[in-house]
Design a protein around this motif. Structure first.
Motif, short mmCIF file in Angstrom:
data_model
loop_
_atom_site.label_atom_id
_atom_site.label_comp_id
_atom_site.label_asym_id
_atom_site.label_seq_id
_atom_site.Cartn_x
_atom_site.Cartn_y
_atom_site.Cartn_z
N LEU A 1 0.88 -1.26 0.01
CA LEU A 1 -0.10 -0.04 -0.08
C LEU A 1 0.82 1.36 -0.07
CD1 LEU A 1 -2.76 1.17 0.24
CD2 LEU A 1 -2.85 1.01 2.65
N LEU A 2 1.88 1.26 0.82
CA LEU A 2 2.85 2.57 0.96
C LEU A 2 3.39 2.72 -0.55
CD1 LEU A 2 4.04 4.75 2.48
CD2 LEU A 2 5.87 3.08 3.43
N ALA A 3 4.17 1.62 -0.86
CA ALA A 3 4.66 1.58 -2.23
C ALA A 3 3.92 2.21 -3.39
CB ALA A 3 5.32 0.47 -2.72
N GLY A 4 2.53 1.61 -3.34
CA GLY A 4 1.64 1.98 -4.15
C GLY A 4 1.25 3.37 -4.10
N VAL A 5 1.07 4.11 -3.17
CA VAL A 5 0.53 5.57 -3.14
C VAL A 5 1.75 6.40 -3.42
CG1 VAL A 5 -0.01 7.29 -1.40
CG2 VAL A 5 -1.17 5.05 -1.13
N LEU A 6 3.07 6.08 -2.97
CA LEU A 6 4.01 6.72 -3.37
C LEU A 6 4.24 6.51 -4.77
CD1 LEU A 6 6.56 6.09 -0.70
CD2 LEU A 6 5.31 7.91 -1.06
N LEU A 7 4.41 5.48 -5.59
CA LEU A 7 4.47 5.45 -6.97
C LEU A 7 3.40 6.17 -7.72
CD1 LEU A 7 6.08 1.99 -7.08
CD2 LEU A 7 7.15 3.90 -7.68
N PHE A 8 2.24 5.86 -7.43
CA PHE A 8 1.04 6.57 -8.11
C PHE A 8 1.18 7.84 -7.96
CE2 PHE A 8 -3.55 8.35 -7.76
CZ PHE A 8 -4.03 7.95 -8.76
N CYS A 9 1.52 8.64 -6.91
CA CYS A 9 1.83 10.19 -6.91
C CYS A 9 2.99 10.41 -7.63
CB CYS A 9 1.76 10.66 -5.30
SG CYS A 9 0.31 10.31 -4.44
N ALA A 10 3.87 9.80 -7.57
CA ALA A 10 5.14 10.14 -8.35
C ALA A 10 5.06 10.12 -9.78
CB ALA A 10 6.27 9.26 -7.99
N GLY A 11 4.38 8.98 -10.25
CA GLY A 11 3.93 9.02 -11.69
C GLY A 11 3.09 10.37 -12.09
N LEU A 12 2.02 10.58 -11.35
CA LEU A 12 1.32 11.70 -11.77
C LEU A 12 1.95 13.13 -11.83
CD1 LEU A 12 -2.00 10.71 -9.42
CD2 LEU A 12 -1.80 10.99 -11.99
N VAL A 13 2.99 13.25 -10.85
CA VAL A 13 3.62 14.27 -10.84
C VAL A 13 4.48 14.52 -11.89
CG1 VAL A 13 5.57 15.70 -9.82
CG2 VAL A 13 3.69 14.66 -8.53
N ALA A 14 5.30 13.34 -12.36
CA ALA A 14 6.10 13.23 -13.55
C ALA A 14 5.28 13.28 -14.82
CB ALA A 14 6.66 11.91 -13.73
N ALA A 15 4.14 12.83 -14.95
CA ALA A 15 3.08 13.07 -16.14
C ALA A 15 2.73 14.47 -16.18
CB ALA A 15 1.89 12.15 -16.04
N GLY A 16 2.41 15.10 -15.03
CA GLY A 16 1.91 16.53 -15.20
C GLY A 16 2.86 17.62 -15.45
N LEU A 17 4.20 17.13 -15.24
CA LEU A 17 5.36 18.01 -15.52
C LEU A 17 6.03 17.81 -16.83
CD1 LEU A 17 7.05 18.37 -11.94
CD2 LEU A 17 5.36 20.14 -12.93
N GLY B 1 -1.89 -0.12 -9.27
CA GLY B 1 -2.09 -1.81 -9.09
C GLY B 1 -1.47 -2.16 -7.77
N LEU B 2 -0.44 -1.77 -7.46
CA LEU B 2 -0.13 -1.96 -5.97
C LEU B 2 -0.71 -1.57 -5.02
CD1 LEU B 2 3.95 -1.08 -6.09
CD2 LEU B 2 2.59 -3.27 -6.08
N LEU B 3 -1.65 -0.60 -4.92
CA LEU B 3 -2.33 -0.08 -4.02
C LEU B 3 -3.73 -0.66 -3.98
CD1 LEU B 3 -4.86 2.41 -4.52
CD2 LEU B 3 -2.75 3.69 -5.07
N MET B 4 -4.41 -1.09 -4.82
CA MET B 4 -5.84 -1.65 -4.94
C MET B 4 -5.84 -2.81 -4.00
SD MET B 4 -7.81 0.40 -6.30
CE MET B 4 -8.11 1.89 -7.56
N VAL B 5 -5.09 -3.84 -4.18
CA VAL B 5 -5.07 -5.27 -3.88
C VAL B 5 -5.04 -4.82 -1.98
CG1 VAL B 5 -4.19 -7.22 -3.39
CG2 VAL B 5 -4.51 -6.49 -5.52
N PRO B 6 -4.32 -4.28 -1.68
CA PRO B 6 -4.22 -4.04 -0.21
C PRO B 6 -5.27 -3.50 0.63
CG PRO B 6 -2.07 -3.23 -0.95
CD PRO B 6 -3.08 -3.53 -2.22
#
Length: 476
Positions: free
Chosen positions: A102-118, A137-142
Motif C-alpha cells: 500500500l505504501l509503495a503503491g501510493v508513493l509510486l501513484f503520486c510520483a507517476g502523476l507528478v512526472a506526467a503533469g510536469l 496496481g500496488l495500492l488496490m489489492v491491499p
C-alpha cells in the motif's frame, strides 16, 4: 467507466481474507472502521477519477506536447504496468501483509502523476503514466485485504458497496471536471492536483495500519512457492509484452517490427499461464466468459481513447464537451448494470451475454460514422450512448456467471483471471488501434480515427461469439 465492475471482482478475489471476522479490538473501535471506509473509498475514487479524467484531456495534451504517434502508448502504458503490479501486490500482501504494498503503491501513484503533469514531451508523459499505473496496481489489492482483516464480517458488504460506488461516481462527474479544468486552466492540473488529495487520504489511513493483525502464515511449501513465482514471472512477461506491442505500434520501422514480434512471442508463452485452460480456444463456459471480458474491454477502451481525440481535433469540440460524451456512456453503463440485476433465469441471463456485446458493437460502429467526411457529431453521441448500455448489460453478468459456475474455493483464481483478461484486453486493443491510427493518421483526413473505431467495433463482434459460448453455462 471501463473498470466499473472491478470492485465486485476484487471483493470475490479477496477469498478467505474477506470472510474472516475482524479482531475484537478493531470491532470495539468503530471509529477505526469508519476512517478506513472514508480513506479507502477516497483512494479508489481518486484512482478511478484519474483513469477517466486522462481520457478526457489527452486530446489537449497532444495538442500541447505533440507526439501524436505516442497517443495510444500514453493511454495504454498504465494498463500494461498495472498487469504486473496486481500480481506483485497479491503475492506481497499474502507474504508480508498489506502495509508495504500500500505504501509503495501510493508513493509510486503520486510520483507517476507528478512526472506526467510536469512532462515536457509525450514520451516522458507515457513513462510517468506507466509509473502511475504500477502504483495504482500496488495500492488496490491491499485495500481489499484491509477490509478482510480489519472490518467485522457484518459490515464488509457495506464496504464493497462503497467501493463499487467509488468507481461509478467518477464516471459521472470525472470527465466534466477534467474537461473544465483543461479548458479553464491547464491539463497539467488534472495530473498535479490528484497527488495532493491522495497523500491527504493516505495520512488518514496510515495511523490505522497499526490495527492490522499480524500476518500469521506458515512458510509456504515448495509447490506453492513455485506457483507464486510462475504467476509473477508470467504477469511480468505479459505486461512487458503488451508494452512492447504498444511501442511497436508507434514505430513503423524495423525496431517496431522487432518489438512487435518479441511482444507476440512473449504473449504466446505467458498468457496461457495466467488465464483458464481453453480461454484462447473459447472453450464453453467460464473460459469463454474470461475471453469475452477481454474482448469487451479491448473494444470499449480502444474506442473510448480515440473518440475524444476525434471530437476535439476533427470536430473542434472543447475537452469539456468531449468529456460529456464519456459521462453519458457512464450513465447508460450504470443503467444497463441495473437492468441486468433484475434479469432472472438462466435463459434470460444467457441473452444478456449476446445482447450486451451486440449493442457495444452496434454503438461503436455508429460512433465511427462521426469519422466519415462531412458526418455530424451526433453519430458519436448516439453511438457511444448505446455502447455504454451494452457494457452495462454484459460486464457484470459475466462476473456473476463465472463466480456461480466456479466452486467457492476457486473464486480467487477466476476473479484474478477476469481482472487479468480486462487489463490485457485493454492493453492489446490499444496496441492494435494505436498501430492502425499511427499508420494512417499521417495520410491526412480521418482514416486513422475511422480505422481505430472500426477495429474496436470488430472486437466487440468477436465478443458476441465468446458471450454465446459462455452462455452455455447459463443454460446448463
Amino acid at each position: 467507466m471501463s473498470a466499473q465492475d472491478s470492485p465486485d471482482v476484487a471483493a470475490a478475489s479477496s477469498g478467505g481474507a474477506a470472510a474472516r471476522t475482524a479482531p475484537a479490538e478493531v470491532e470495539q473501535q468503530p471509529q477505526v472502521v469508519r476512517l478506513l471506509l472514508v480513506a479507502s473509498v477516497t483512494l479508489i475514487t481518486l484512482a478511478a477519477f484519474e483513469a477517466l479524467a486522462v481520457a478526457t484531456v489527452m486530446p489537449v495534451v497532444v495538442e500541447d506536447l505533440g507526439g501524436l504517434h505516442l497517443y495510444a502508448v500514453a493511454a495504454g502504458a498504465p494498463l500494461a504496468a498495472q498487469l504486473v503490479a496486481t500480481a506483485v501486490s497479491g503475492a506481497w500482501s499474502d507474504a508480508r501483509g498489506p502495509r508495504g504494498s500500500l505504501l509503495a503503491g501510493v508513493l509510486l501513484f503520486c510520483a507517476g502523476l507528478v512526472a506526467a503533469g510536469l512532462a515536457p514531451t509525450m514520451a516522458l508523459l507515457a513513462v510517468g503514466r506507466a509509473v502511475q499505473g504500477f502504483g495504482a496496481g500496488l495500492l488496490m489489492v491491499p485495500l481489499y485485504v484491509l477490509v478482510g482483516s480489519m472490518v467485522p464480517a457484518a459490515r464488509q458488504p457495506r464496504f464493497f458497496a462503497a467501493f463499487a460506488a467509488a468507481w461509478v461516481v467518477p464516471g459521472l462527474v470525472g470527465p466534466a471536471i477534467a474537461g473544465t479544468v483543461a479548458d479553464a486552466a491547464s491539463w497539467r492540473w488534472v495530473f498535479l492536483a490528484v497527488p495532493v488529495l491522495t497523500l491527504a487520504a493516505f495520512t488518514v489511513l496510515l495511523p490505522l495500519l497499526r490495527h492490522v493483525p499480524p500476518t500469521r502464515r506458515g512458510r509456504p511449501d515448495a509447490s506453492a512457492r513455485r506457483r507464486t513465482r510462475a504467476v509473477l514471472l508470467a504477469a511480468t512477461g505479459t505486461g512487458l509484452a503488451a508494452a512492447a506491442l504498444q511501442v511497436a505500434g508507434s514505430d513503423g520501422g524495423t525496431a517496431g517490427v522487432v518489438l512487435g514480434l518479441a511482444g507476440l512471442a512473449g504473449l504466446a508463452v505467458t498468457v496461457p499461464l495466467l488465464l483458464p485452460a481453453g480461454t484462447l480456444r473459447l472453450r464453453l463456459g467460464v473460459p469463454s466468459a474470461v475471453a469475452c471480458r477481454g474482448l469487451l474491454h479491448a473494444a470499449f477502451v480502444s474506442a473510448e481513447t480515440f473518440l475524444p481525440l476525434l471530437l476535439v481535433r476533427v470536430h473542434d469540440w472543447s475537452a469539456r464537451e468531449a468529456g460529456l460524451v464519456l459521462t453519458v456512456s457512464s450513465l447508460t453503463w450504470a443503467a444497463g448494470s441495473a437492468v441486468q440485476g433484475r434479469v432472472h433465469g438462466p435463459g434470460r441471463r444467457a441473452v444478456l451475454l449476446r445482447l450486451g456485446p451486440l449493442l457495444l458493437a452496434a454503438g461503436t460502429f455508429v460512433a465511427a460514422a462521426a469519422a466519415l467526411p462531412g458526418a455530424g457529431t451526433w453519430w458519436a453521441v448516439v453511438g457511444w450512448t448505446v455502447a455504454g448500455g451494452g457494457m452495462g448489460l454484459v460486464f457484470p453478468a459475466l462476473s456473476v456467471l463465472a463466480l456461480q459456475a466456479t466452486p467457492r474455493a476457486e473464486h480467487g483464481n477466476v476473479s484474478s483471471s477476469l481482472q487479468i483478461s480486462d487489463g490485457l484486453g485493454a492493453a492489446l486493443g490499444l496496441a492494435l488501434a494505436g498501430a492502425l491510427f499511427t499508420a494512417l493518421v499521417g495520410t491526412g483526413g480521418t482514416g486513422g480515427y475511422l480505422a481505430g473505431l472500426v477495429l474496436a467495433g470488430s472486437l466487440a463482434l468477436l465478443a458476441v461469439g465468446a458471450g454465446a459460448r459462455a452462455a452455455h453455462v447459463q443454460r446448463g
